[in-house]
Design a protein around this motif. Structure first.
Motif, mmCIF file in Angstrom:
data_model
loop_
_atom_site.group_PDB
_atom_site.id
_atom_site.type_symbol
_atom_site.label_atom_id
_atom_site.label_comp_id
_atom_site.label_asym_id
_atom_site.label_seq_id
_atom_site.Cartn_x
_atom_site.Cartn_y
_atom_site.Cartn_z
ATOM 1 N N LEU A 80 38.137 31.455 38.413
ATOM 2 C CA LEU A 80 38.778 32.405 37.496
ATOM 3 C C LEU A 80 40.260 32.377 37.840
ATOM 4 O O LEU A 80 40.630 32.607 38.996
ATOM 5 C CB LEU A 80 38.202 33.802 37.762
ATOM 6 N N GLU A 81 41.100 32.106 36.849
ATOM 7 C CA GLU A 81 42.549 32.012 37.132
ATOM 8 C C GLU A 81 43.132 33.364 37.528
ATOM 9 O O GLU A 81 43.936 33.465 38.433
ATOM 10 C CB GLU A 81 43.287 31.483 35.885
ATOM 11 N N GLN A 82 42.711 34.419 36.787
ATOM 12 C CA GLN A 82 43.351 35.720 36.948
ATOM 13 C C GLN A 82 42.636 36.633 37.933
ATOM 14 O O GLN A 82 42.232 37.732 37.576
ATOM 15 C CB GLN A 82 43.380 36.433 35.602
ATOM 16 N N GLY A 83 42.454 36.168 39.186
ATOM 17 C CA GLY A 83 41.895 37.068 40.201
ATOM 18 C C GLY A 83 42.973 38.041 40.661
ATOM 19 O O GLY A 83 44.166 37.760 40.541
ATOM 20 N N ARG A 84 42.544 39.210 41.165
ATOM 21 C CA ARG A 84 43.502 40.190 41.703
ATOM 22 C C ARG A 84 42.956 40.738 43.020
ATOM 23 O O ARG A 84 41.809 41.187 43.071
ATOM 24 C CB ARG A 84 43.668 41.381 40.760
ATOM 25 N N LEU A 85 43.819 40.673 44.037
ATOM 26 C CA LEU A 85 43.495 41.383 45.274
ATOM 27 C C LEU A 85 44.368 42.635 45.265
ATOM 28 O O LEU A 85 45.591 42.560 45.372
ATOM 29 C CB LEU A 85 43.797 40.518 46.496
ATOM 30 N N ALA A 128 54.197 46.215 46.370
ATOM 31 C CA ALA A 128 53.217 45.365 45.680
ATOM 32 C C ALA A 128 51.899 46.124 45.579
ATOM 33 O O ALA A 128 51.346 46.560 46.593
ATOM 34 C CB ALA A 128 53.018 44.076 46.456
ATOM 35 N N LEU A 129 51.426 46.304 44.363
ATOM 36 C CA LEU A 129 50.148 46.995 44.177
ATOM 37 C C LEU A 129 48.976 46.015 44.179
ATOM 38 O O LEU A 129 47.831 46.415 44.349
ATOM 39 C CB LEU A 129 50.155 47.781 42.860
ATOM 40 N N TYR A 130 49.281 44.735 43.967
ATOM 41 C CA TYR A 130 48.210 43.723 43.973
ATOM 42 C C TYR A 130 48.826 42.339 44.156
ATOM 43 O O TYR A 130 50.038 42.160 43.991
ATOM 44 C CB TYR A 130 47.400 43.765 42.670
ATOM 45 N N HIS A 131 47.986 41.398 44.551
ATOM 46 C CA HIS A 131 48.381 39.981 44.592
ATOM 47 C C HIS A 131 47.557 39.251 43.544
ATOM 48 O O HIS A 131 46.351 39.455 43.460
ATOM 49 C CB HIS A 131 48.104 39.376 45.970
ATOM 50 N N SER A 132 48.242 38.396 42.767
ATOM 51 C CA SER A 132 47.514 37.576 41.783
ATOM 52 C C SER A 132 47.117 36.276 42.471
ATOM 53 O O SER A 132 47.958 35.647 43.121
ATOM 54 C CB SER A 132 48.423 37.212 40.611
ATOM 55 N N LEU A 133 45.890 35.886 42.339
ATOM 56 C CA LEU A 133 45.430 34.626 42.939
ATOM 57 C C LEU A 133 44.157 34.182 42.235
ATOM 58 O O LEU A 133 43.467 35.022 41.644
ATOM 59 C CB LEU A 133 45.233 34.774 44.454
ATOM 60 N N ALA A 170 35.162 56.083 49.526
ATOM 61 C CA ALA A 170 35.127 54.621 49.356
ATOM 62 C C ALA A 170 36.510 54.049 49.072
ATOM 63 O O ALA A 170 36.804 52.902 49.426
ATOM 64 C CB ALA A 170 34.182 54.274 48.211
ATOM 65 N N SER A 171 37.393 54.848 48.447
ATOM 66 C CA SER A 171 38.725 54.331 48.089
ATOM 67 C C SER A 171 39.610 54.110 49.314
ATOM 68 O O SER A 171 40.733 53.630 49.164
ATOM 69 C CB SER A 171 39.418 55.300 47.128
ATOM 70 N N GLY A 172 39.136 54.465 50.490
ATOM 71 C CA GLY A 172 39.912 54.236 51.717
ATOM 72 C C GLY A 172 39.953 52.791 52.160
ATOM 73 O O GLY A 172 40.698 52.451 53.086
ATOM 74 N N VAL A 173 39.203 51.880 51.512
ATOM 75 C CA VAL A 173 39.300 50.451 51.897
ATOM 76 C C VAL A 173 40.712 49.955 51.527
ATOM 77 O O VAL A 173 41.226 50.319 50.474
ATOM 78 C CB VAL A 173 38.213 49.561 51.224
ATOM 79 N N PRO A 174 41.369 49.178 52.398
ATOM 80 C CA PRO A 174 42.786 48.872 52.175
ATOM 81 C C PRO A 174 43.036 47.901 51.024
ATOM 82 O O PRO A 174 44.076 47.938 50.389
ATOM 83 C CB PRO A 174 43.220 48.246 53.495
ATOM 84 N N HIS A 175 42.099 46.994 50.793
ATOM 85 C CA HIS A 175 42.223 46.038 49.703
ATOM 86 C C HIS A 175 40.887 45.963 48.984
ATOM 87 O O HIS A 175 39.838 46.204 49.584
ATOM 88 C CB HIS A 175 42.559 44.621 50.216
ATOM 89 N N ALA A 176 40.938 45.571 47.702
ATOM 90 C CA ALA A 176 39.684 45.394 46.957
ATOM 91 C C ALA A 176 39.914 44.338 45.888
ATOM 92 O O ALA A 176 41.029 44.174 45.392
ATOM 93 C CB ALA A 176 39.259 46.716 46.340
ATOM 94 N N LEU A 177 38.847 43.627 45.558
ATOM 95 C CA LEU A 177 38.949 42.553 44.559
ATOM 96 C C LEU A 177 38.638 43.092 43.172
ATOM 97 O O LEU A 177 37.719 43.893 43.007
ATOM 98 C CB LEU A 177 37.907 41.477 44.859
ATOM 99 N N LEU A 178 39.404 42.611 42.205
ATOM 100 C CA LEU A 178 39.117 42.945 40.802
ATOM 101 C C LEU A 178 38.754 41.664 40.061
ATOM 102 O O LEU A 178 39.544 40.710 40.034
ATOM 103 C CB LEU A 178 40.346 43.577 40.150
ATOM 104 N N HIS A 179 37.561 41.645 39.481
ATOM 105 C CA HIS A 179 37.133 40.559 38.596
ATOM 106 C C HIS A 179 35.945 41.070 37.777
ATOM 107 O O HIS A 179 35.370 42.116 38.112
ATOM 108 C CB HIS A 179 36.776 39.282 39.392
ATOM 109 N N PRO A 180 35.598 40.389 36.681
ATOM 110 C CA PRO A 180 34.564 40.969 35.809
ATOM 111 C C PRO A 180 33.127 40.596 36.158
ATOM 112 O O PRO A 180 32.237 40.836 35.357
ATOM 113 C CB PRO A 180 34.942 40.410 34.427
ATOM 114 N N PHE A 181 32.911 39.992 37.349
ATOM 115 C CA PHE A 181 31.548 39.529 37.683
ATOM 116 C C PHE A 181 31.028 40.129 38.984
ATOM 117 O O PHE A 181 30.672 39.397 39.900
ATOM 118 C CB PHE A 181 31.517 37.999 37.810
#
Ligand SMILES: Cc1cc2nc3c(=O)[nH]c(=O)nc-3n(C[C@H](O)[C@H](O)[C@H](O)COP(=O)(O)OP(=O)(O)OC[C@H]3O[C@@H](n4cnc5c(N)ncnc54)[C@H](O)[C@@H]3O)c2cc1C
Length: 366
Positions: A138-143, A85-90, A42-53
């Motif tokens: 949510l202000e602190q989204g991470r891609l 860049a390990l992530y983008h903040s958005l 599963a970790s082979g997906v190139p990007h993933a979203l991080l948020h608590p919901f």
């Protein structure tokens, strides 16, 4: 015959996050073995979203907000030692375009107002998207750039021995020179260890056929679209995030069984994101497919000792919540391995021992 103090089985995000955490704590004499190639699962997906919901509710489950803070801090510390860049903040918008989802969002948002430091705010504008029935931000989204993250974890753990091999292997307990060891036998080589961590994602069911795991296949896509989107956007089942220069990352499809042909899964995604302006003119660039695996009854991970099998540990079942829960799990399991005891360290909702011993019958040959 070399005996390792510890072997981690599985080279996905869970295996590498744990290896990295252990090496940071000075525990370097370990081997990481991967059955196929790195990030084969599963970790082979190139990007993933991080948020608590994750999921359909805006009420954070037990301990998710603190796990989210742990993940944010973990990523930002890793970023300091990486040139890529390990992530983008958005910002992240949770929007509802149907009344059932809007009701669920409104109800859970209202209930969550009592939660300290609850980070979502109601939104009044979601331009350039159509007006939603309910919208929260949510202000602190991470891609997160998953491939860059995994590469960085590997580079930072260069003192750890790592090996990829193919072919079946069996796991057994053996007594050698009066010492009880775990043995992983492959067709060409055997590996011995005092302790083994199974970070094998969906591969966990190879070892424990009676575990109530459920796997769902899914795809993520990259495509070009003529749209200026200032946020990542997630509904109750799908999301889209801008990658810059008119490119987007979006997902995810969810279904059981074999992978669908890319054209068919692309149509599934488009139907989930049908509210997105101009989607019919999007140009598909690439599709990634993977299996997420989790526990049937509560979808929470399995972390900790395998009952009645001293020295055998598990860190798997992260389902759709890998980025949210793997950093916390890696930190907890590192403490456990350093202290050689799980006593009081792993909370019940994650603890592998919440499943009765009858689910943990080890397959004799894998
Ligand atoms: C389409 C899709 C979209 C996703 N989107 C998100 C997202 O936006 N946000 C998020 O947080 N999460 C997301 N996820 C989930 C996330 O990718 C997983 O939670 C996470 O990658 C799980 O990591 P893992 O290391 O536990 O498992 P895996 O990445 O599956 O790694 C397990 C590894 O173990 C290896 N293995 C298996 N059996 C053996 C064996 N016997 N011996 C040795 N090695 C073995 C496998 O080859 C594999 O490399 C998504 C998943 C999918 C499929």
């Amino acid at each position: 015959m070399k005996t390792y103090p510890l072997i981690i089985l599985g080279g996905g995000l869970a295996g590498w996050a744990l290896a990295h955490q252990l090496s940071q704590a000075g525990f370097c004499e370990l081997l990481l073995l991967e059955a196929q190639f790195y990030a084969a699962g599963a970790s082979g997906v190139p990007h993933a979203l991080l948020h608590p919901f994750p999921g359909r509710s805006l009420y954070p489950r037990e301990a998710y907000l603190s796990a989210w803070q742990t993940s944010l801090k973990w990523l930002s510390e890793l970023q300091q030692s990486s040139q890529n860049a390990l992530y983008h903040s958005l910002p992240l918008w949770r929007v509802a375009y149907d009344s059932a989802t809007a009701e669920r969002f409104e109800r859970s948002f209202k209930r969550a107002q009592a939660v300290p430091h609850y980070p979502l705010k109601a939104l009044t504008k979601t331009a350039p998207l159509p007006v939603a029935q309910a919208a929260y931000g949510l202000e602190q989204g991470r891609l997160v750039c998953t491939s860059a993250l995994l590469n960085h974890l590997r580079q930072q753990s260069s003192s750890i021995k790592q090996q990829a091999y193919a072919g079946p292997l069996s796991l057994s307990r053996q007594i050698l020179a009066g010492e009880t060891l775990w043995c992983l036998s492959g067709s060409e080589q055997s590996y011995y260890a005092k302790q083994i961590v199974l970070a094998t994602g969906g591969g966990l069911s190879q070892f424990f056929a009676d575990l109530p795991l459920v796997s769902s296949r899914g795809e993520v896509f990259s495509f070009e679209l003529d749209l200026e989107l200032p946020a990542a956007v997630s509904t109750a089942g799908h999301f889209i995030a801008p990658l810059g220069s008119g490119r987007f990352h979006a997902g995810a499809t969810h279904y059981q069984g074999h992978a669908l042909p890319p054209t068919q899964s692309w149509e599934l995604l488009k139907s989930g994101l049908r509210w997105l302006p101009g989607l019919e003119k999007a140009k598909l660039l690439r599709v990634w497919s993977g299996l997420r695996s989790g526990l049937k009854h509560d979808r929470e991970p399995l972390l900790g000792p395998v009952p009645d099998q001293p020295g055998l540990w598990v860190m798997a079942g992260f389902s759709t919540r890998g980025l949210l829960l793997i950093p916390t799990a890696a930190q907890l399991l590192t403490q456990v391995l350093l202290q050689r005891s799980a006593e009081g360290l792993i909370p019940d909702w994650l603890n592998s021992c919440r499943l009765p011993a009858e689910h943990w019958t080890l397959a004799e040959s894998i």
